[in-house]
Design an enzyme around this catalytic site. Structure first.
Site, PDB file in Angstrom:
ATOM      1  N   CYS A  42       0.833  -1.209   0.000  1.00  0.00           N
ATOM      2  CA  CYS A  42       0.000   0.000   0.000  1.00  0.00           C
ATOM      3  C   CYS A  42       0.867   1.258   0.000  1.00  0.00           C
ATOM      4  CB  CYS A  42      -0.925  -0.021   1.220  1.00  0.00           C
ATOM      5  SG  CYS A  42      -1.900   1.465   1.369  1.00  0.00           S
ATOM      6  N   CYS A  47      -1.602   1.755  -3.028  1.00  0.00           N
ATOM      7  CA  CYS A  47      -2.537   2.867  -2.808  1.00  0.00           C
ATOM      8  C   CYS A  47      -1.869   4.236  -2.793  1.00  0.00           C
ATOM      9  CB  CYS A  47      -3.251   2.714  -1.461  1.00  0.00           C
ATOM     10  SG  CYS A  47      -3.394   1.060  -0.806  1.00  0.00           S
ATOM     11  N   LYS A  50       0.015   5.309  -6.041  1.00  0.00           N
ATOM     12  CA  LYS A  50      -1.044   5.346  -7.078  1.00  0.00           C
ATOM     13  C   LYS A  50      -1.913   6.591  -6.921  1.00  0.00           C
ATOM     14  CE  LYS A  50      -4.947   4.121  -6.323  1.00  0.00           C
ATOM     15  NZ  LYS A  50      -5.555   2.808  -6.257  1.00  0.00           N
ATOM     16  N   TYR A 177      -9.132  -3.242 -11.735  1.00  0.00           N
ATOM     17  CA  TYR A 177      -9.072  -1.846 -11.286  1.00  0.00           C
ATOM     18  C   TYR A 177      -7.693  -1.229 -11.484  1.00  0.00           C
ATOM     19  CZ  TYR A 177      -6.792  -2.586  -6.668  1.00  0.00           C
ATOM     20  OH  TYR A 177      -5.902  -2.864  -5.667  1.00  0.00           O
ATOM     21  N   GLU A 181      -7.139   2.212 -13.550  1.00  0.00           N
ATOM     22  CA  GLU A 181      -6.583   3.380 -12.853  1.00  0.00           C
ATOM     23  C   GLU A 181      -5.322   3.893 -13.554  1.00  0.00           C
ATOM     24  OE1 GLU A 181      -8.149   2.658  -8.300  1.00  0.00           O
ATOM     25  OE2 GLU A 181      -6.146   1.984  -8.776  1.00  0.00           O
ATOM     26  N   HIS A 437     -26.188  22.316  -0.618  1.00  0.00           N
ATOM     27  CA  HIS A 437     -26.334  22.856  -1.967  1.00  0.00           C
ATOM     28  C   HIS A 437     -25.326  23.974  -2.215  1.00  0.00           C
ATOM     29  CE1 HIS A 437     -28.452  23.855  -5.645  1.00  0.00           C
ATOM     30  NE2 HIS A 437     -28.473  25.128  -5.277  1.00  0.00           N
ATOM     31  N   GLU A 442     -25.382  16.189  -2.871  1.00  0.00           N
ATOM     32  CA  GLU A 442     -26.814  16.377  -2.586  1.00  0.00           C
ATOM     33  C   GLU A 442     -27.679  15.513  -3.510  1.00  0.00           C
ATOM     34  OE1 GLU A 442     -28.518  20.272  -3.435  1.00  0.00           O
ATOM     35  OE2 GLU A 442     -27.038  20.624  -5.008  1.00  0.00           O
TER      36      GLU A 442
HETATM   37  C1  FAD Z   1      -1.165  -0.651  -7.796  1.00  0.00           C
HETATM   38  C2  FAD Z   1      -1.983  -0.954  -6.568  1.00  0.00           C
HETATM   39  C3  FAD Z   1      -2.909  -0.036  -6.121  1.00  0.00           C
HETATM   40  C4  FAD Z   1      -3.660  -0.295  -4.998  1.00  0.00           C
HETATM   41  N1  FAD Z   1      -4.585   0.640  -4.591  1.00  0.00           N
HETATM   42  C5  FAD Z   1      -5.326   0.420  -3.501  1.00  0.00           C
HETATM   43  C6  FAD Z   1      -6.253   1.403  -3.045  1.00  0.00           C
HETATM   44  O1  FAD Z   1      -6.399   2.473  -3.637  1.00  0.00           O
HETATM   45  N2  FAD Z   1      -6.968   1.142  -1.934  1.00  0.00           N
HETATM   46  C7  FAD Z   1      -6.832  -0.037  -1.236  1.00  0.00           C
HETATM   47  O2  FAD Z   1      -7.502  -0.219  -0.229  1.00  0.00           O
HETATM   48  N3  FAD Z   1      -5.961  -0.998  -1.647  1.00  0.00           N
HETATM   49  C8  FAD Z   1      -5.210  -0.794  -2.753  1.00  0.00           C
HETATM   50  N4  FAD Z   1      -4.297  -1.735  -3.162  1.00  0.00           N
HETATM   51  C9  FAD Z   1      -4.225  -3.020  -2.415  1.00  0.00           C
HETATM   52  C10 FAD Z   1      -3.409  -2.870  -1.115  1.00  0.00           C
HETATM   53  O3  FAD Z   1      -2.136  -2.351  -1.428  1.00  0.00           O
HETATM   54  C11 FAD Z   1      -3.292  -4.234  -0.441  1.00  0.00           C
HETATM   55  O4  FAD Z   1      -4.579  -4.778  -0.272  1.00  0.00           O
HETATM   56  C12 FAD Z   1      -2.627  -4.136   0.929  1.00  0.00           C
HETATM   57  O5  FAD Z   1      -1.343  -3.583   0.824  1.00  0.00           O
HETATM   58  C13 FAD Z   1      -2.546  -5.524   1.576  1.00  0.00           C
HETATM   59  O6  FAD Z   1      -1.917  -5.439   2.810  1.00  0.00           O
HETATM   60  P1  FAD Z   1      -1.166  -6.707   3.415  1.00  0.00           P
HETATM   61  O7  FAD Z   1      -0.768  -6.342   4.813  1.00  0.00           O
HETATM   62  O8  FAD Z   1      -1.951  -7.916   3.206  1.00  0.00           O
HETATM   63  O9  FAD Z   1       0.134  -6.891   2.505  1.00  0.00           O
HETATM   64  P2  FAD Z   1       1.276  -5.890   2.078  1.00  0.00           P
HETATM   65  O10 FAD Z   1       0.896  -4.491   2.324  1.00  0.00           O
HETATM   66  O11 FAD Z   1       1.681  -6.266   0.713  1.00  0.00           O
HETATM   67  O12 FAD Z   1       2.470  -6.219   3.072  1.00  0.00           O
HETATM   68  C14 FAD Z   1       3.095  -7.467   3.086  1.00  0.00           C
HETATM   69  C15 FAD Z   1       4.502  -7.296   3.638  1.00  0.00           C
HETATM   70  O13 FAD Z   1       5.017  -8.582   3.962  1.00  0.00           O
HETATM   71  C16 FAD Z   1       6.394  -8.581   3.673  1.00  0.00           C
HETATM   72  N5  FAD Z   1       6.814  -9.982   3.519  1.00  0.00           N
HETATM   73  C17 FAD Z   1       6.578 -10.826   2.476  1.00  0.00           C
HETATM   74  N6  FAD Z   1       7.109 -12.049   2.747  1.00  0.00           N
HETATM   75  C18 FAD Z   1       7.653 -11.974   3.983  1.00  0.00           C
HETATM   76  C19 FAD Z   1       8.321 -12.900   4.825  1.00  0.00           C
HETATM   77  N7  FAD Z   1       8.527 -14.183   4.466  1.00  0.00           N
HETATM   78  N8  FAD Z   1       8.764 -12.481   6.038  1.00  0.00           N
HETATM   79  C20 FAD Z   1       8.560 -11.201   6.460  1.00  0.00           C
HETATM   80  N9  FAD Z   1       7.916 -10.279   5.697  1.00  0.00           N
HETATM   81  C21 FAD Z   1       7.461 -10.661   4.490  1.00  0.00           C
HETATM   82  C22 FAD Z   1       6.518  -7.776   2.380  1.00  0.00           C
HETATM   83  O14 FAD Z   1       7.832  -7.258   2.230  1.00  0.00           O
HETATM   84  C23 FAD Z   1       5.470  -6.686   2.616  1.00  0.00           C
HETATM   85  O15 FAD Z   1       6.047  -5.512   3.156  1.00  0.00           O
HETATM   86  C24 FAD Z   1      -3.494  -1.516  -4.281  1.00  0.00           C
HETATM   87  C25 FAD Z   1      -2.544  -2.435  -4.701  1.00  0.00           C
HETATM   88  C26 FAD Z   1      -1.795  -2.169  -5.843  1.00  0.00           C
HETATM   89  C27 FAD Z   1      -0.785  -3.176  -6.277  1.00  0.00           C
END
Ligand code: FAD
Length: 448
Positions: A42, A47, A50, A177, A181, A437, A442
């Protein structure tokens, strides 16, 4: 049990950080493992960057419109590296803020990758083994490319965030999406964009009527849309890239090809098989409604598991889980009506059922109200952009079960109405609310 921590969180993105902060606030001794930048997808490649690019694109569109309103002609060219510097400074501030908050909360933060050894033990890639009573998996997902020849010649959204200029021409493959976007952003920032969508429709999870209007808006803005087009290969031709479709048709050359063809969970190399954590056929960790995996003591949130892949969903799930585990409150994520926004131009916001889904569930008991209008700024500038708002209601009381907004400010309008819908608002409740308004918002309470 002899353990180092109450909770080990694997992954420091949206879900992992939220879980770690809440558990620590409730008194748990927490370790957080994150080998990359804090904030995960994110903050670093989703997010946040983006939305920054979307804001740049909206600014360019406004500057263009200003000429029609009597302002002197504006230079709409974006100095992309300068904007990226602003964007990255914003992101670095988020990293610093997380770092301060982790220290203040007493969370042991390790810059390592973790792998399960059993239900209570995590092997870190620096050789250290940690033990805890409970483990939260929050490793997120990654962008995938289709398995076609030349796929490596294209970029994914990760690569997009490393670009330093708008490409002159770009092919975007995908109809979800992220594809829509990024197409909107690139078109507004000066690229000639062509979209290649495999099916006959795009944005399957959004209301079809709104999507049709968005497609028309994109076409009018100059985006070339190809539906029913399977991308079979990408080939280099001179300085450019040619996209070959399933029927042998050749498109391009393009300066860049961008794949927005899907994301997969980061579930391999995590020791899930060793610990016995069950996965679905796409590799997502299977969870129950309380984020529990098939192994007692191991939980999962976010894009790694079967929840909706959205940041606020990962955060809400993690906080509720920790409230239950360490706060003694039985809270679970309500997956019924999750609001979400597509940052297209104009944006689309939706919560609840669309017309088709509502009719499948409630048959003739469904009432749909819609209003189409030109937002004031676009009317003043004589721009063709229109807004389309829809309410889906059920029963004699006309309870609101779906809100679908496309148009100027839809992204900001939806949140408050999502609260009202969650609280069981009816059409009369909206109509009894005095309008603000003149606004686009609205129109939601004035719908007839
Ligand atoms: C281009 C794009 C635009 C997006 N726009 C939006 C938006 O506008 N609004 C919205 O709500 N969502 C959006 N999303 C989705 C959102 O980014 C994800 O849903 C969100 O980041 C998921 O969170 P998470 O904690 O599951 O994983 P992540 O945020 O991906 O975090 C996972 C973390 O785990 C770490 N990791 C991986 N493997 C290991 C391991 N073995 N040991 C330790 N750490 C590890 C990674 O390095 C990473 O930092 C977008 C995604 C993309 C790709």
């Amino acid at each position: 049990m002899d353990s180092d921590f109450d909770l080990i969180v694997v992954g420091g993105g949206s879900g992992g950080l939220a879980g770690a902060f809440r558990a620590a606030a409730l008194g748990a001794k927490v370790a957080l493992l994150e080998p990359a930048d804090l904030g995960g997808t994110c903050v670093n490649a989703g997010c946040v960057p983006k939305k920054a690019m979307w804001l740049a694109a909206e600014t360019a569109r406004r500057l263009r419109m200003a000429g029609s309103l009597g302002f002197a002609e504006q230079d709409c060219h974006l100095d992309w590296p300068e904007f990226v510097a602003h964007r990255q400074r914003y992101i670095q501030n988020i990293h610093a803020s997380y770092r301060r908050r982790l220290d203040a909360a007493g969370i042991a933060t390790l810059p390592v990758r973790g792998q399960l050894l059993d239900a209570n033990t995590v092997q870190c890639d620096n050789g250290v083994q940690l033990r805890a009573e409970r483990i939260l998996l929050a490793t997120g997902g990654h962008a995938t490319r289709p398995g076609i020849p030349g796929a490596g010649l294209g970029d994914t959204s990760d690569g997009f965030f490393e670009w330093t200029a708008a490409p002159g021409t770009v092919a975007i493959v995908g109809g979800g999406y992220i594809a829509v976007e990024l197409a909107g952003v690139l078109q507004a920032l000066g690229s000639q964009v062509e979209m290649f969508v495999r099916g006959e429709r795009m944005l399957a999870s959004f209301d079809a009527e709104l999507v049709d209007q968005l497609v028309e808006d994109y076409r009018q803005a100059g985006v070339h849309m190809h539906f029913g087009t399977e991308t079979a290969a990408v080939e280099r031709e001179g300085d450019g890239l040619v996209l070959v479709d399933g029927e042998g048709g050749r498109h391009g050359p393009f300066e860049k090809v961008l794949f927005a063809t899907g994301r997969s969970p980061n579930s391999s190399g995590l020791g899930l098989d060793i610990a016995g954590v069950a996965l679905d056929e796409k590799g997502h960790v299977v969870i129950d409604d309380g984020q529990a995996t098939s192994v007692p003591g191991i939980f999962a949130v976010g894009d790694l598991c079967t929840d909706m892949p959205l940041t606020p969903v990962a955060i809400a799930a993690a906080r509720r889980l920790m409230d239950r585990l360490y706060g003694g409150v039985d809270r679970r994520l309500d997956r019924e009506a999750i609001p979400t926004v597509l940052f297209s131009h104009p944006p689309i916001g939706k919560v609840g059922l669309d017309e088709t889904a509502a009719r499948e569930l409630h048959g003739d008991d469904v009432h749909v109200l819609r209003t189409g209008f030109r937002p004031m700024l676009h009317a003043l500038a004589d721009s063709p952009q229109r807004s389309l708002f829809k309410l889906v209601c059920v029963g004699d009381a006309k309870r609101i079960v779906g809100i679908h907004l496309m148009g100027e400010a839809a992204d900001e309008i939806l949140q408050g109405f999502a609260v009202a819908m969650r609280m069981g608002a009816t059409l009369d409740d909206l109509r009894d609310t005095v309008a603000i308004h003149p606004t686009s918002a609205e129109e939601v309470v004035l719908m007839r």
